[in-house]
Design an enzyme around this catalytic site. Structure first.
Site, PDB file in Angstrom:
ATOM      1  N   THR A 116      32.766  30.207  33.832  1.00 25.51           N
ATOM      2  CA  THR A 116      31.867  29.065  33.892  1.00 25.51           C
ATOM      3  C   THR A 116      30.756  29.284  34.916  1.00 25.51           C
ATOM      4  O   THR A 116      29.654  28.730  34.769  1.00 25.51           O
ATOM      5  CB  THR A 116      32.639  27.774  34.214  1.00 25.51           C
ATOM      6  OG1 THR A 116      33.580  28.033  35.251  1.00 25.51           O
ATOM      7  CG2 THR A 116      33.375  27.272  32.994  1.00 25.51           C
ATOM      8  N   TYR A 143      37.241  18.045  28.268  1.00 24.57           N
ATOM      9  CA  TYR A 143      36.811  16.798  27.625  1.00 24.57           C
ATOM     10  C   TYR A 143      37.864  16.182  26.706  1.00 24.57           C
ATOM     11  O   TYR A 143      38.086  14.978  26.746  1.00 24.57           O
ATOM     12  CB  TYR A 143      35.485  16.992  26.856  1.00 24.57           C
ATOM     13  CG  TYR A 143      34.850  15.670  26.464  1.00 24.57           C
ATOM     14  CD1 TYR A 143      34.116  14.933  27.390  1.00 24.57           C
ATOM     15  CD2 TYR A 143      35.028  15.136  25.195  1.00 24.57           C
ATOM     16  CE1 TYR A 143      33.569  13.703  27.053  1.00 24.57           C
ATOM     17  CE2 TYR A 143      34.486  13.903  24.855  1.00 24.57           C
ATOM     18  CZ  TYR A 143      33.755  13.196  25.787  1.00 24.57           C
ATOM     19  OH  TYR A 143      33.229  11.968  25.454  1.00 24.57           O
ATOM     20  N   TYR A 201      43.560  29.468  33.058  1.00 18.84           N
ATOM     21  CA  TYR A 201      42.623  29.007  34.079  1.00 18.84           C
ATOM     22  C   TYR A 201      42.728  27.498  34.164  1.00 18.84           C
ATOM     23  O   TYR A 201      42.308  26.778  33.253  1.00 18.84           O
ATOM     24  CB  TYR A 201      41.203  29.457  33.719  1.00 18.84           C
ATOM     25  CG  TYR A 201      40.124  29.081  34.720  1.00 18.84           C
ATOM     26  CD1 TYR A 201      40.426  28.631  36.007  1.00 18.84           C
ATOM     27  CD2 TYR A 201      38.782  29.170  34.370  1.00 18.84           C
ATOM     28  CE1 TYR A 201      39.437  28.284  36.912  1.00 18.84           C
ATOM     29  CE2 TYR A 201      37.770  28.833  35.265  1.00 18.84           C
ATOM     30  CZ  TYR A 201      38.104  28.393  36.530  1.00 18.84           C
ATOM     31  OH  TYR A 201      37.112  28.052  37.421  1.00 18.84           O
ATOM     32  N   ARG A 226      36.664  20.530  36.383  1.00 22.81           N
ATOM     33  CA  ARG A 226      35.726  20.752  35.286  1.00 22.81           C
ATOM     34  C   ARG A 226      36.269  20.245  33.945  1.00 22.81           C
ATOM     35  O   ARG A 226      35.503  19.799  33.103  1.00 22.81           O
ATOM     36  CB  ARG A 226      35.410  22.247  35.151  1.00 22.81           C
ATOM     37  CG  ARG A 226      34.459  22.794  36.202  1.00 22.81           C
ATOM     38  CD  ARG A 226      34.086  24.230  35.863  1.00 22.81           C
ATOM     39  NE  ARG A 226      33.158  24.825  36.810  1.00 22.81           N
ATOM     40  CZ  ARG A 226      31.837  24.769  36.724  1.00 22.81           C
ATOM     41  NH1 ARG A 226      31.268  24.117  35.726  1.00 22.81           N
ATOM     42  NH2 ARG A 226      31.073  25.358  37.622  1.00 22.81           N
ATOM     43  N   LYS A 269      44.577  31.757  36.949  1.00 22.51           N
ATOM     44  CA  LYS A 269      43.624  31.414  37.995  1.00 22.51           C
ATOM     45  C   LYS A 269      43.829  29.933  38.257  1.00 22.51           C
ATOM     46  O   LYS A 269      43.529  29.093  37.408  1.00 22.51           O
ATOM     47  CB  LYS A 269      42.194  31.711  37.543  1.00 22.51           C
ATOM     48  CG  LYS A 269      41.133  31.306  38.565  1.00 22.51           C
ATOM     49  CD  LYS A 269      39.725  31.549  38.021  1.00 22.51           C
ATOM     50  CE  LYS A 269      38.668  31.076  39.010  1.00 22.51           C
ATOM     51  NZ  LYS A 269      37.281  31.227  38.467  1.00 22.51           N
ATOM     52  N   ILE A 278      39.733  34.889  42.300  1.00 25.54           N
ATOM     53  CA  ILE A 278      38.532  35.107  41.487  1.00 25.54           C
ATOM     54  C   ILE A 278      37.457  34.230  42.103  1.00 25.54           C
ATOM     55  O   ILE A 278      37.518  33.005  42.037  1.00 25.54           O
ATOM     56  CB  ILE A 278      38.771  34.777  40.007  1.00 25.54           C
ATOM     57  CG1 ILE A 278      39.802  35.759  39.422  1.00 25.54           C
ATOM     58  CG2 ILE A 278      37.462  34.864  39.218  1.00 25.54           C
ATOM     59  CD1 ILE A 278      40.193  35.466  37.981  1.00 25.54           C
TER      60      ILE A 278
END
Length: 297
Positions: A49, A112, A138, A143, A167, A209
């Site tokens: 991202t 979302y 992840y 987000r 992650k 990361i």
């Protein structure tokens, strides 16, 4: 080398540089890759991202993968970000993207839609079954709008063979420790929060990361290596110097902060695609002040 060892240390979620006309700036991307690798990072993650993937076309993503693989030229491993909130579309991408040069796929949980924990489990199970490469989960609820809890992560880690790590960017240290306590041997758990990487590695994570390592790859990588060697006083000294940089990088949006730093360092143009915009003037001036003080990093 196992994927666990490959993901040990510092990975970089690399930005996507743009030219003034907002096309992908491949010359700047080459310069950035060299800057990162020459300063000691362990691997590169493209199309995360941080790379502004929501505003890249499929054709651009494929071209970036191929360019990045060619320019890395085997110097460090490459992980490719492929995710989304339509499971079938992710599976289609896994079948059509050029992934021969990747060691793994990094896939953010669906954004979302806000699926249940069972929905997240089934999403990742389907992706893992279709992926030609090992999958790194992840979890980034800031987000996606939905946390993947420790039970779901551990269920995937124990039950789905092609899932090799996570992650973890929830910012919840207790959740991180629960995963570390009960994960299977060889399952990689890496930090997704620059500012929390030091305490998370102290809890047992094998690396991070990073966004900050786009800008300060040498200092950040050295900090991580000190942590992995249990040399925490030395790690704290470096981390303390980077704390204000972390704040500036995430003050408004990611990757506006990193791009502002890299622009002032002469590596990329300070260009983002809408809806993200460059840092506001006051914060950009703070970036310049930070670099003037910390020019040794």
């Amino acid at each position: 080398m196992s994927l666990y060892n490959t993901l040990k240390g510092t990975g970089v979620a690399i930005i996507t540089p743009f030219s003034k006309d907002l096309s992908v700036d491949y010359d700047a991307l080459a310069k950035l890759i060299d800057h990162i690798i020459d300063n000691g990072v362990n691997y590169i993650v493209t199309l995360g991202t941080t790379g502004e993937t929501p505003v890249l076309s499929s054709e651009e993503k494929k071209a970036i993968i191929l360019f990045t693989e060619k320019h890395i030229a085997g110097r460090v491993p490459m992980v490719v970000g492929i995710g989304g909130n339509d499971t079938q579309s992710v599976i289609n991408d896994l079948k059509t993207y050029p992934l021969d040069g990747a060691v793994a796929i990094l896939s953010a949980s669906p954004n979302y839609n806000k699926p249940s924990q069972e929905g997240i489990f089934q999403h990742y199970s389907a992706i893992a079954a279709a992926s030609p490469k090992p999958v790194i989960l992840y979890n980034v609820p800031g987000r996606t709008g939905r946390n993947m809890d420790a039970r779901t992560t551990l269920r995937l880690a124990h039950e789905v063979s092609n899932i090799a790590g996570i992650k973890e960017a929830s910012g919840d240290l207790q959740q991180c420790m629960e995963i570390l306590k009960d994960k299977p041997e060889g399952f990689a758990v890496v930090s997704g929060d620059d500012a929390l990487a030091l305490p998370q590695i102290a809890c047992g994570m094998s690396g991070v990361i990073s966004v900050a390592a786009n800008v300060f790859p040498a200092a950040f990588s050295k900090m991580v290596q000190h942590c992995l060697a249990n040399e925490y006083p030395a790690a704290v000294t470096i981390n303390n110097q980077l704390l204000d940089a972390y704040k500036l990088m995430f003050a408004e949006n990611n990757p506006a902060g990193a791009k502002a730093f890299l622009f002032e360092m002469g590596i990329v143009q300070n260009e983002l695609r809408l809806p993200c915009v460059p840092l506001s003037g006051v914060i950009h001036q703070d970036v310049k002040k930070y670099l003037a003080i910390h020019n040794q990093l």
